[in-house]
Design an enzyme around this catalytic site. Structure first.
Site, PDB file in Angstrom:
ATOM      1  N   GLY A   1       0.762  -1.246   0.000  1.00 42.91           N
ATOM      2  CA  GLY A   1       0.000   0.000   0.000  1.00 42.91           C
ATOM      3  C   GLY A   1       0.791   1.293   0.000  1.00 42.91           C
ATOM      4  O   GLY A   1       0.315   2.300  -0.504  1.00 42.91           O
TER       5      GLY A   1
ATOM      6  N   ASP B   1       0.820   3.294   4.466  1.00 45.57           N
ATOM      7  CA  ASP B   1      -0.363   3.942   3.885  1.00 45.57           C
ATOM      8  C   ASP B   1      -1.399   4.293   4.944  1.00 45.57           C
ATOM      9  O   ASP B   1      -1.939   5.387   4.969  1.00 45.57           O
ATOM     10  CB  ASP B   1      -0.982   3.081   2.770  1.00 45.57           C
TER      11      ASP B   1
ATOM     12  N   ASP C   1      -4.586   1.262  11.048  1.00 43.14           N
ATOM     13  CA  ASP C   1      -5.967   0.941  11.403  1.00 43.14           C
ATOM     14  C   ASP C   1      -5.961   0.415  12.846  1.00 43.14           C
ATOM     15  O   ASP C   1      -5.918   1.207  13.787  1.00 43.14           O
ATOM     16  CB  ASP C   1      -6.482  -0.076  10.376  1.00 43.14           C
TER      17      ASP C   1
ATOM     18  N   VAL D   1     -11.482   2.923   3.126  1.00 46.00           N
ATOM     19  CA  VAL D   1     -11.065   3.797   2.024  1.00 46.00           C
ATOM     20  C   VAL D   1     -10.194   3.035   1.011  1.00 46.00           C
ATOM     21  O   VAL D   1      -9.531   2.059   1.367  1.00 46.00           O
ATOM     22  CB  VAL D   1     -10.276   5.026   2.550  1.00 46.00           C
TER      23      VAL D   1
ATOM     24  N   ASP E   1      -5.934  -0.585  -1.309  1.00 42.11           N
ATOM     25  CA  ASP E   1      -6.703  -1.490  -2.169  1.00 42.11           C
ATOM     26  C   ASP E   1      -7.961  -2.026  -1.514  1.00 42.11           C
ATOM     27  O   ASP E   1      -8.121  -1.985  -0.300  1.00 42.11           O
ATOM     28  CB  ASP E   1      -5.842  -2.693  -2.555  1.00 42.11           C
TER      29      ASP E   1
ATOM     30  N   ARG F   1      -5.654   0.477  -6.295  1.00 44.01           N
ATOM     31  CA  ARG F   1      -4.403   1.120  -5.864  1.00 44.01           C
ATOM     32  C   ARG F   1      -3.988   2.233  -6.818  1.00 44.01           C
ATOM     33  O   ARG F   1      -3.273   3.151  -6.444  1.00 44.01           O
ATOM     34  CB  ARG F   1      -3.267   0.090  -5.810  1.00 44.01           C
TER      35      ARG F   1
HETATM   36  P1  IMP Z   1      -3.646  -2.549  10.854  1.00 42.74           P
HETATM   37  O1  IMP Z   1      -2.621  -3.606  11.149  1.00 42.74           O
HETATM   38  O2  IMP Z   1      -5.028  -2.979  11.299  1.00 42.74           O
HETATM   39  O3  IMP Z   1      -3.294  -1.177  11.380  1.00 42.74           O
HETATM   40  O4  IMP Z   1      -3.800  -2.474   9.306  1.00 42.74           O
HETATM   41  C1  IMP Z   1      -2.874  -1.919   8.472  1.00 42.74           C
HETATM   42  C2  IMP Z   1      -3.077  -2.376   7.049  1.00 42.74           C
HETATM   43  O5  IMP Z   1      -4.452  -2.702   6.777  1.00 42.74           O
HETATM   44  C3  IMP Z   1      -2.742  -1.263   6.097  1.00 42.74           C
HETATM   45  O6  IMP Z   1      -1.404  -1.293   5.724  1.00 42.74           O
HETATM   46  C4  IMP Z   1      -3.660  -1.559   4.912  1.00 42.74           C
HETATM   47  O7  IMP Z   1      -3.029  -2.461   4.032  1.00 42.74           O
HETATM   48  C5  IMP Z   1      -4.857  -2.249   5.507  1.00 42.74           C
HETATM   49  N1  IMP Z   1      -6.007  -1.339   5.684  1.00 42.74           N
HETATM   50  C6  IMP Z   1      -6.491  -0.829   6.837  1.00 42.74           C
HETATM   51  N2  IMP Z   1      -7.545  -0.056   6.641  1.00 42.74           N
HETATM   52  C7  IMP Z   1      -7.747  -0.046   5.309  1.00 42.74           C
HETATM   53  C8  IMP Z   1      -8.703   0.635   4.456  1.00 42.74           C
HETATM   54  O8  IMP Z   1      -9.584   1.404   4.886  1.00 42.74           O
HETATM   55  N3  IMP Z   1      -8.560   0.400   3.127  1.00 42.74           N
HETATM   56  C9  IMP Z   1      -7.623  -0.431   2.613  1.00 42.74           C
HETATM   57  N4  IMP Z   1      -6.721  -1.053   3.350  1.00 42.74           N
HETATM   58  C10 IMP Z   1      -6.780  -0.864   4.693  1.00 42.74           C
END
Ligand code: IMP
Length: 181
Positions: free
Chosen positions: A50, A106, A109, A159, A165, A171
């Protein structure tokens, strides 16, 4: 082409952050990093897939000698919510011991990927590690992270675009779109 709405995998998404807003904010972050790392040669580590587009624009906004490398972590697959499990699919090649590292991501979350990244980076004993993230879903983050450079804090929305993606698609969009529910 910069549209107001896009379809991805049969779902409608509407414009959330325009190309102009994204690019302007990246210029600001680039200027801030240039100032903060004056006299240093940072290495930007992009988290694949991403972050490729954000890293490409961010490094062009940094007026310093700087290097790049990439790491690849496991992703959501085709889902819209985090699986909560993170592992490394590709490690970095660069020697980062004693270097000033900026992790470029990117989106943060749940924060689990970034927590994993920080642990991995610290094992290499860099001189410093900071984070540059395009979007921070601050309401969804479950772990304590120090995110120094955040382009846009965002609520808990799904998003796509500008590197982000949905099942590997979208992307290529130059703008960020949100699921139109
Ligand atoms: P985390 O480990 O939950 O913080 O997630 C991080 C990864 O989840 C990011 O690098 C993205 O690849 C993916 N991600 C989280 N939220 C979104 C979103 O809203 N759209 C697309 N990919 C997301």
């Amino acid at each position: 082409m910069n549209k107001e709405t896009v379809m991805c995998r049969g779902q409608r998404f509407r414009l959330y952050l325009s190309e102009e807003q994204i690019q302007q904010r990246i210029q600001e972050l680039g200027a801030q990093i240039t100032n903060d790392y004056e006299g240093k040669k940072p290495i930007l580590i992009g988290v694949l897939n991403g972050a490729f587009m954000f890293l490409a624009d961010l490094i062009r906004a940094i007026d310093l000698d700087s290097e790049i490398d990439f790491i690849k972590l496991s992703s959501y697959g085709d889902a819209k919510v985090s699986s909560g499990r993170v592992h490394e699919l590709k490690s970095i090649d660069a020697q980062i011991e004693g270097r000033h590292v900026i992790v470029v991501e990117d989106i943060v979350d749940t924060g689990l990927s970034m927590e994993f990244m920080m642990q991995r980076m610290n094992e290499y004993k860099p001189a410093s590690v900071e984070v540059a993230v395009l979007l921070h879903k601050y309401e969804a983050t479950q772990v304590d992270l120090d995110l120094k450079y955040v382009a846009f804090p965002v609520p808990n929305l799904f998003v796509i675009g500008y590197g982000l993606d949905y099942g590997q698609l979208a992307r290529n969009l130059s703008q960020i779109y949100v699921l139109d529910e």
